[in-house]
Design a protein around this motif. Structure first.
Motif, PDB file in Angstrom:
ATOM      1  N   THR A  58       2.892  -5.748   3.832  1.00  0.00           N
ATOM      2  CA  THR A  58       2.318  -5.914   3.520  1.00  0.00           C
ATOM      3  C   THR A  58       1.520  -5.815   5.490  1.00  0.00           C
ATOM      4  OG1 THR A  58      -0.086  -7.000   3.849  1.00  0.00           O
ATOM      5  CG2 THR A  58       1.519  -8.609   3.370  1.00  0.00           C
TER       6      THR A  58
ATOM      7  N   SER B  72       0.589   1.598  -6.245  1.00  0.00           N
ATOM      8  CA  SER B  72      -0.003   0.759  -5.534  1.00  0.00           C
ATOM      9  C   SER B  72       1.144  -0.657  -5.360  1.00  0.00           C
ATOM     10  CB  SER B  72      -1.688  -0.089  -5.182  1.00  0.00           C
ATOM     11  OG  SER B  72      -1.348  -0.525  -6.142  1.00  0.00           O
TER      12      SER B  72
ATOM     13  N   THR C  95      -4.820 -10.652   0.225  1.00  0.00           N
ATOM     14  CA  THR C  95      -4.301  -9.673  -1.638  1.00  0.00           C
ATOM     15  C   THR C  95      -2.687 -10.301  -2.043  1.00  0.00           C
ATOM     16  OG1 THR C  95      -5.490  -7.954  -1.218  1.00  0.00           O
ATOM     17  CG2 THR C  95      -4.060  -7.347  -2.315  1.00  0.00           C
TER      18      THR C  95
ATOM     19  N   ASP D 100      -3.706  -7.610   4.272  1.00  0.00           N
ATOM     20  CA  ASP D 100      -3.918  -6.816   2.868  1.00  0.00           C
ATOM     21  C   ASP D 100      -2.985  -8.620   2.201  1.00  0.00           C
ATOM     22  OD1 ASP D 100      -5.096  -4.848   2.339  1.00  0.00           O
ATOM     23  OD2 ASP D 100      -2.457  -3.919   3.608  1.00  0.00           O
TER      24      ASP D 100
ATOM     25  N   ARG E  19       0.718  -1.921  -0.219  1.00  0.00           N
ATOM     26  CA  ARG E  19       0.027  -0.355   0.199  1.00  0.00           C
ATOM     27  C   ARG E  19       1.362   1.318  -0.359  1.00  0.00           C
ATOM     28  NH1 ARG E  19      -5.486  -0.745   1.302  1.00  0.00           N
ATOM     29  NH2 ARG E  19      -6.273  -2.259   1.805  1.00  0.00           N
TER      30      ARG E  19
END
Length: 227
Positions: free
Chosen positions: A97, A73, A104, A101, A68
């Motif tokens: 992360t 991103s 993801t 997240d 992020r």
């Protein structure tokens, strides 16, 4: 040779793209105490303008990439790397992360990322994983060197020897090659022997296996369909 000396001798470079100034400073300190040089980037643009310098170097690489970031991103950077043709073997990517997240990041690993680690990342396990990523990058470089050596050998072949090489690799008999190239059987035998000598192979099967492995990397269109 101690482990720290070994790392230095191997020529390695860890890259970090994260907009958090404190994290970059802390990570740089942690990795450099392990004799793993790190360069941090606060933005994609800073990273982009230096990337080719590193990729074209002889250093083993690993990219630590924040998932992020405000402007672009980590997933967008990752997609850009793949779209731009950068090899994930040359530049293995480990995502950094937050707890929310994880799913993801797991998906990113399925799409070619080397691994992911949840922040905070001041963890010896991350260092060990980075070393494994660097090793993968080193293996890619070693393979490139092998391809370069084979390419140089093939470049030493005459145009006619290259023609014979491809036909031999496709399993064609000397008399068939002679007919296709409109040359004598004896001339085919001489060219064939020269090819085997210059490439240091001992049989048509060995030649076919070699060229099949090299075809994509060295652009051998003549080997289309070669098993």
């Amino acid at each position: 040779m101690g482990s720290s000396q070994l790392e230095q001798a191997k020529n390695v470079q860890v890259l970090l793209l994260d907009d958090d100034d404190d994290l970059r400073e802390g990570m740089k300190w942690m990795f450099e105490t392990m004799d793993l040089p790190m360069e941090g980037f606060a933005s994609f643009e800073q990273f982009r303008v230096r990337l080719d310098e590193y990729v074209n170097s002889t250093a083993e690489l690993c990219l630590l990439l924040d998932l992020r970031m405000p402007d672009m991103s980590g997933l967008e950077v990752f997609a850009w790397l793949k779209r731009s043709g950068y090899s994930l073997d040359r530049l293995p990517v480990i995502f950094l992360t937050g707890h929310g997240d994880i799913s993801t990041a797991v998906e990113a690993v399925k799409n070619g990322a080397f691994d992911f680690y949840e922040k905070p990342t001041t963890d010896q396990r991350l260092v060990e994983r980075v070393k494994q990523a660097l090793q993968k990058s080193g293996e890619f470089l070693a393979n490139l060197e092998v391809l370069k050596q084979w390419s140089e050998r093939i470049d030493r072949l005459s145009p006619r020897e290259r023609e014979v090489m491809f036909l031999v690799a496709k399993g064609k008999l000397n008399k068939v090659i002679a007919s296709e190239l409109d040359i004598s059987m004896r001339t085919v035998e001489v060219h064939r022997a020269n090819v085997f000598e210059k490439l240091k192979v001992r049989s048509a099967a060995e030649l076919a296996t070699l060229l099949s492995r090299l075809s994509d990397r060295l652009g051998f269109d003549q080997l289309a369909g070669l098993e």
